[in-house]
Write an enzyme that holds these catalytic residues in place. Sequence first.
Site, PDB file in Angstrom:
ATOM      1  N   HIS A  89      47.741  98.145  50.180  1.00 38.57           N
ATOM      2  CA  HIS A  89      47.613  99.583  49.922  1.00 38.57           C
ATOM      3  C   HIS A  89      46.649 100.232  50.902  1.00 38.57           C
ATOM      4  O   HIS A  89      46.017  99.564  51.729  1.00 38.57           O
ATOM      5  CB  HIS A  89      47.151  99.835  48.480  1.00 38.57           C
ATOM      6  CG  HIS A  89      45.820  99.207  48.135  1.00 38.57           C
ATOM      7  ND1 HIS A  89      44.625  99.654  48.638  1.00 38.57           N
ATOM      8  CD2 HIS A  89      45.516  98.157  47.326  1.00 38.57           C
ATOM      9  CE1 HIS A  89      43.631  98.933  48.155  1.00 38.57           C
ATOM     10  NE2 HIS A  89      44.154  98.000  47.361  1.00 38.57           N
TER      11      HIS A  89
ATOM     12  N   CYS B 103      43.086  92.736  46.749  1.00 39.28           N
ATOM     13  CA  CYS B 103      44.230  93.237  47.512  1.00 39.28           C
ATOM     14  C   CYS B 103      43.920  93.224  49.007  1.00 39.28           C
ATOM     15  O   CYS B 103      42.797  92.976  49.436  1.00 39.28           O
ATOM     16  CB  CYS B 103      44.582  94.658  47.069  1.00 39.28           C
ATOM     17  SG  CYS B 103      44.993  94.810  45.325  1.00 39.28           S
TER      18      CYS B 103
END
Length: 487
Positions: free
Chosen positions: A150, A158
């Site tokens: 992202h 992430c």
Amino acid sequence: MRLSHGLVFALGLGLLASCNSQDALVGIEHVSNRVEHPLPAKMRSKLAKMNLSMSSPIMMRIFKEEAVMEVWKANSQDRYQLVATYPICAWSGQLGPKKKEGDRQAPEGFYTITPAQMNPSSSYYLSFDMGYPNKFDRAYGRSGRNLMVHGACSSSGCYSISDAAVLQVYAFARDAFKGGQKSFQIQAFPFRMTAENMAKRRSSEHYEFWKNLKTGYDHFEITHRPPVVDVCGKKYAFNEVGGCNSGTPPALTAAYQSYSKSYEQAFNASTTKYSADWKDTAEWDRKAQERLDRRMGKVRAIPNDADYVVVDAQAKKSMTSDAVASYSEAKKKVEDIKKGVRPTVEYISVAEVAYRKKLADEKRKEDEKLEKRLAKARIPVPEPNPIKPVMQAYVAEEQDEDAPFWKVWERKIKSAPPVEVTTADPNALPVVVDGTAKTDEKKAIKTEAVAAKKPADAKADQAEQAVQPPVAAADSQPKEKPFWKVW
């Protein structure tokens, strides 16, 4: 005061929360339609020069230690070529696979991305789910969810890239899906699987796992095609023709053996260079060193194809797009997010910024040249307006004045007063020579021409000449007399 500190502390916890948090701060970047936002013109031109279609299949590779994300695209021979590289601005944990929910580890392995995993309404600008846990992870009972790639440059488990970069990555995936690709592969490695890097980490607890990943890494390096991935006996199996333990195609087997022979020689040479007691750097120490390097101006020379710059007069400069500088700013940002208010900014390509700067420099140089020419130029002397009356100066003449006879040798200079001339014809002005007024030859010619005109025109010209000043005749001037004729 405690309330203020509490809100700031809560905001900090929100930034450090897991990637599945829906209350995380969004980035300052915003475009009208991020989901359909096209690739920049520079990237489209790059693909055209490489003879690659906008809708051709893609695959991606991630390298933790190098903090790099690569996008590869297939050509007409189904060979993949590197088309874009983006810096990974944040990843959490240390080198090694993710094993359980909450361990703050970013996944390593081979994952498959389908259109259903794309998240256009992400709290982190744009994102897609990596598909953790996959078949290999489930074989080990590993747990975790919402492990994303992202934007927003903030990560807890992430892989985070900049908003401008994820805007392009999302566009690559979107166009590939529109072109008919059902899914694409993303390969997440701890580092580039070179002989030197493997030799340095040969004592790591993850070494056998990394050796298994390296087989798939090598197959792609040899073929430039994403390997067909399966899981056999809790291990990744690559390009097996008929399922587990059936073997790879003969051509690939021969190429891999030759590749492995060169690798073993390099690996053996590297083991003498690096000791076997290597230890991974803790996440806190790694991030502290990264912050120190940024303050010292030591930035990694990572190619960056995120060919956008964000222009926003209201945005504050910060290392991450979700950073805040004060409590009041944090409170306002949280309130804006709750209300769904996003600042409007403009995306401009780097090429466009350079072009505008070039135009501005050229204009500045032209202005400087013009100023230099004007400084050297002579200022023209204004000529008299012939329409307005001008004063015709007469040459001073000697005239006698009444004086006693005993002062006959004393003469005074008496100047004739100037005569006002109203004609617009500069050739009609009388010329005075040695005290005698004479008309110009052109004036004489004009007078002769008047006589040849019709009587009506002649009368009009005579009336026009009547307004001209009288010119003294040469005989009307007093003649000089001998001194004995004083009376």
